[in-house]
Design a protein around this motif. Structure first.
Motif, PDB file in Angstrom:
ATOM      1  N   ARG A  77      -6.390   7.455  -5.321  1.00 47.02           N
ATOM      2  CA  ARG A  77      -5.439   7.225  -4.229  1.00 47.02           C
ATOM      3  C   ARG A  77      -6.130   6.664  -2.981  1.00 47.02           C
ATOM      4  NH1 ARG A  77      -0.571   9.709  -5.344  1.00 47.02           N
ATOM      5  NH2 ARG A  77      -0.002   9.973  -3.157  1.00 47.02           N
ATOM      6  N   CYS A 110       6.729  -1.608  -6.056  1.00 48.55           N
ATOM      7  CA  CYS A 110       6.643  -0.206  -5.639  1.00 48.55           C
ATOM      8  C   CYS A 110       6.834  -0.039  -4.130  1.00 48.55           C
ATOM      9  CB  CYS A 110       5.323   0.405  -6.071  1.00 48.55           C
ATOM     10  SG  CYS A 110       3.878  -0.306  -5.271  1.00 48.55           S
ATOM     11  N   LYS A 114      11.925   5.102  -3.783  1.00 50.93           N
ATOM     12  CA  LYS A 114      12.108   5.566  -5.165  1.00 50.93           C
ATOM     13  C   LYS A 114      13.581   5.632  -5.545  1.00 50.93           C
ATOM     14  CE  LYS A 114      10.936   9.423  -8.221  1.00 50.93           C
ATOM     15  NZ  LYS A 114      10.213  10.706  -8.336  1.00 50.93           N
ATOM     16  N   LEU A 130       8.915   6.901  -0.852  1.00 45.91           N
ATOM     17  CA  LEU A 130       8.322   6.125  -1.932  1.00 45.91           C
ATOM     18  C   LEU A 130       8.082   6.994  -3.157  1.00 45.91           C
ATOM     19  CD1 LEU A 130       5.725   4.346   0.345  1.00 45.91           C
ATOM     20  CD2 LEU A 130       7.696   3.228  -0.716  1.00 45.91           C
ATOM     21  N   GLU A 131       7.839   6.344  -4.304  1.00 43.86           N
ATOM     22  CA  GLU A 131       7.396   7.047  -5.502  1.00 43.86           C
ATOM     23  C   GLU A 131       6.018   7.651  -5.225  1.00 43.86           C
ATOM     24  OE1 GLU A 131       6.139   8.625  -8.822  1.00 43.86           O
ATOM     25  OE2 GLU A 131       8.221   7.944  -8.669  1.00 43.86           O
ATOM     26  N   GLU A 132       5.884   8.948  -5.451  1.00 47.58           N
ATOM     27  CA  GLU A 132       4.671   9.676  -5.051  1.00 47.58           C
ATOM     28  C   GLU A 132       3.413   9.163  -5.743  1.00 47.58           C
ATOM     29  OE1 GLU A 132       1.884  12.402  -3.600  1.00 47.58           O
ATOM     30  OE2 GLU A 132       3.815  11.773  -2.789  1.00 47.58           O
ATOM     31  N   GLU A 135       2.173   5.875  -4.080  1.00 46.62           N
ATOM     32  CA  GLU A 135       2.456   5.747  -2.652  1.00 46.62           C
ATOM     33  C   GLU A 135       1.329   5.069  -1.870  1.00 46.62           C
ATOM     34  OE1 GLU A 135       4.433   8.854   0.306  1.00 46.62           O
ATOM     35  OE2 GLU A 135       2.258   9.103   0.218  1.00 46.62           O
ATOM     36  N   ILE A 139       2.020   1.742   0.306  1.00 51.83           N
ATOM     37  CA  ILE A 139       1.839   1.707   1.764  1.00 51.83           C
ATOM     38  C   ILE A 139       0.937   0.543   2.167  1.00 51.83           C
ATOM     39  CG2 ILE A 139       0.717   2.949   3.664  1.00 51.83           C
ATOM     40  CD1 ILE A 139       2.034   5.494   2.557  1.00 51.83           C
TER      41      ILE A 139
END
Length: 309
Positions: A77, A110, A114, A130-132, A135, A139
């Motif tokens: 991430r 993305c 979501k 957003l979709e976790e 994310e 971003i």
């Protein structure tokens, strides 16, 4: 864009960048500028500064990014956020500093919330969570879109953003763990056919709906928009048509000639139920996709056979 203009294609070895590079060559452009990541690390501010000051490209296609599937996005991430921000910040800022006439930034589906309504309209950006799992990547891409708009607003730069749907095509990634659904199914059915396997198991229920665009069609749209679009905001690029994962699997099964049966593992996640792009803005500008899904999968499969057999 003039045929002899110096055009920098960032990310020219990826599926999207290579398609844009081929499109420009086919259109007769003769002064294309490319660098591999080992020749130019776009995360390195000093290296990118030196490159732009030396080369002075007139047009830039920013197709370079750190990308991956769900597992990679969720595992790395920090890397996905930091490295993509570095790439975008460096290329967009140096394009401004060195007088680039026009830049195109490529986003990702993305970026949309979501639970946004379907089909996804450009104005749904930043209207929900957003979709976790991806994310950080989302971003970074949203920051790139806003950065292009901010440089347009403050410095009058002609920087535009496009938002492709799910892509497939030449130079796709067929890695068993890291590939997206369409190339993953091509590999899975091919290996089942070669090995004489009687059953292919597919993750999820098969009910989610997805839209797919051949990467060379995206390149054609990017070329069209570079010539014809000069506005803030972003433009969705897709077909405006989707199908269930089950129907996609049956189509690929037929193309590859696998004669066994399919099973669906509903204990595995389905992901978002539907992710369809609203492409009315692009159609109104005068562009529509040319390569339908069945033809595109046949082309992709031939490419897979040429490189993986």
């Amino acid at each position: 864009m003039e045929k002899n203009a110096k055009i920098y294609v960032a990310g020219h070895r990826g599926m999207v960048g290579s398609a844009i590079y081929r499109k420009l060559l086919n259109e007769g452009f003769t002064n294309l500028l490319v660098k591999t990541s080992s020749e130019l690390d776009l995360r390195d501010q000093n290296a990118v500064t030196d490159f732009f000051e030396t080369e002075k490209p007139e047009y830039v296609f920013l197709a370079a990014a750190k990308v991956g599937g769900i597992v990679a996005n969720n595992t790395y991430r920090a890397d996905f956020l930091y490295e993509n921000l570095c790439i975008q910040n460096n290329v967009i800022h140096q394009s401004y500093k060195n007088g680039v006439k026009k830049l195109m930034f490529l986003g990702s589906s993305c970026i949309y919330p979501k639970l946004a309504p379907q089909p996804l309209k450009e104005e749904y950006l930043l209207t929900g969570l957003l979709e976790e799992t991806n994310e950080p990547y989302a971003i970074a891409k949203i920051a790139g879109i806003k950065m292009a708009d901010a440089y347009r607003a403050q410095y009058n730069c002609n920087f535009i953003s496009v938002m492709p749907t799910n892509l497939y095509g030449y130079n796709d990634n067929y890695h068993p763990q890291n590939s997206h659904v369409l190339p993953a199914l091509i590999r899975k059915f091919h290996e089942a056919k070669v090995n004489g396997t009687s059953v292919v198991n597919i993750w999820g229920s098969g009910s989610p709906m997805r839209e797919f665009l051949f990467a060379d069609d995206l390149a054609d749209a990017c070329y069209f928009l570079m010539q014809n679009y000069n506005e803030p905001g972003l433009v969705n690029v897709g077909t405006g048509v989707d199908l269930t994962i089950k129907d996609l699997a049956l189509l690929i099964k037929s193309i590859i000639g696998f004669e066994g049966t399919l099973t669906f593992d509903s204990s595995k996640p389905d992901g978002t139920p539907r992710k369809l792009m609203d492409v009315s803005k692009l159609h109104a500008l005068g562009w529509k996709h040319q390569i339908e899904l069945e033809e595109g999968i046949k082309l992709a499969y031939r490419d897979f056979l040429s490189k993986h057999i």
